[in-house]
Motif scaffolding. Structure first.
Motif, PDB file in Angstrom:
ATOM      1  N   ARG A 123      43.537  46.068  42.743  1.00  0.00           N
ATOM      2  CA  ARG A 123      43.003  46.171  44.099  1.00  0.00           C
ATOM      3  C   ARG A 123      41.682  45.425  44.206  1.00  0.00           C
ATOM      4  NH1 ARG A 123      44.944  51.527  43.069  1.00  0.00           N
ATOM      5  NH2 ARG A 123      42.854  52.138  42.464  1.00  0.00           N
ATOM      6  N   PRO A 124      41.658  44.243  44.839  1.00  0.00           N
ATOM      7  CA  PRO A 124      40.404  43.507  45.024  1.00  0.00           C
ATOM      8  C   PRO A 124      39.448  44.313  45.899  1.00  0.00           C
ATOM      9  CG  PRO A 124      42.183  42.457  46.255  1.00  0.00           C
ATOM     10  CD  PRO A 124      42.792  43.574  45.476  1.00  0.00           C
ATOM     11  N   VAL A 125      38.150  44.112  45.677  1.00  0.00           N
ATOM     12  CA  VAL A 125      37.121  44.881  46.374  1.00  0.00           C
ATOM     13  C   VAL A 125      36.125  43.924  47.025  1.00  0.00           C
ATOM     14  CG1 VAL A 125      35.287  46.607  46.113  1.00  0.00           C
ATOM     15  CG2 VAL A 125      37.315  46.728  44.639  1.00  0.00           C
ATOM     16  N   ILE A 126      35.877  44.124  48.327  1.00  0.00           N
ATOM     17  CA  ILE A 126      34.807  43.385  48.988  1.00  0.00           C
ATOM     18  C   ILE A 126      33.501  44.059  48.590  1.00  0.00           C
ATOM     19  CG2 ILE A 126      33.768  42.666  51.165  1.00  0.00           C
ATOM     20  CD1 ILE A 126      36.582  42.854  52.421  1.00  0.00           C
ATOM     21  N   VAL A 127      32.568  43.274  48.051  1.00  0.00           N
ATOM     22  CA  VAL A 127      31.285  43.827  47.619  1.00  0.00           C
ATOM     23  C   VAL A 127      30.154  43.178  48.408  1.00  0.00           C
ATOM     24  CG1 VAL A 127      32.038  44.493  45.303  1.00  0.00           C
ATOM     25  CG2 VAL A 127      31.180  42.183  45.681  1.00  0.00           C
TER      26      VAL A 127
END
Length: 167
Positions: A123-127
């Protein structure tokens, strides 16, 4: 930003030393302060949703508080803090992604192990970061309604898609 639960630090020993999510395609942002909309559009594309960056940007609420909406003009000079052109924080972005039918959740204070757990689970995460991962300091900002939030010069977003033993 991500859907589903994160793993806690107690599971850190079960995480792989390296992880990478293939298939996330990033694009250059159209406006100097549209990184959040660009990140959201690229994140959504990974999950199969086609969202135009400008459409997403125009769908965000506006405010002088980035926790409530987009601050300023998207074409403003990068590096300012509210009430000047700034951008938007995770909560309004996650809400708009949910309006597009995606499972997005705004989180604060995640540990490195929490983030690694999301990546290890695909699951990619916007940081939200400062600059291009620069050292910096957040400062308290008081909005016109008396609410406060932390802001930082050169606020920026990226999509976290991988890690190894040192970075």
């Amino acid at each position: 930003l991500f859907g589903e639960a994160t793993i806690g630090p107690e599971l850190a020993g079960t995480l792989p030393d390296t992880a990478y999510i293939p298939g996330v395609v990033g694009h250059a942002q159209k406006y100097s302060l549209s990184c959040e909309a660009r990140s959201a559009a690229d994140w959504a594309a990974f999950w199969g949703a086609n969202i135009d960056e400008t459409e997403f940007l125009n769908g965000l609420p506006t405010s002088d508080n980035p926790d409530r909406g987009f601050v300023g003009d998207p074409s403003s000079i990068w590096g300012s803090i509210p009430p000047a052109g700034y951008g938007v924080h995770a909560k309004p972005v996650a809400a708009l992604l949910r309006a597009y039918g995606l499972e997005a959740e705004a989180q604060k204070g995640l540990s490195w192990n929490d983030l690694r757990g999301e990546i290890a689970d695909g699951r990619p995460v916007i940081v939200w970061i400062i600059g291009q991962m620069w050292i910096g300091n957040a400062i308290a900002y008081k909005d016109v309604d008396g609410g406060t939030t932390n802001v930082a010069r050169f606020e920026h977003t990226m999509i976290l898609i991988g890690y190894d033993e040192t970075r």
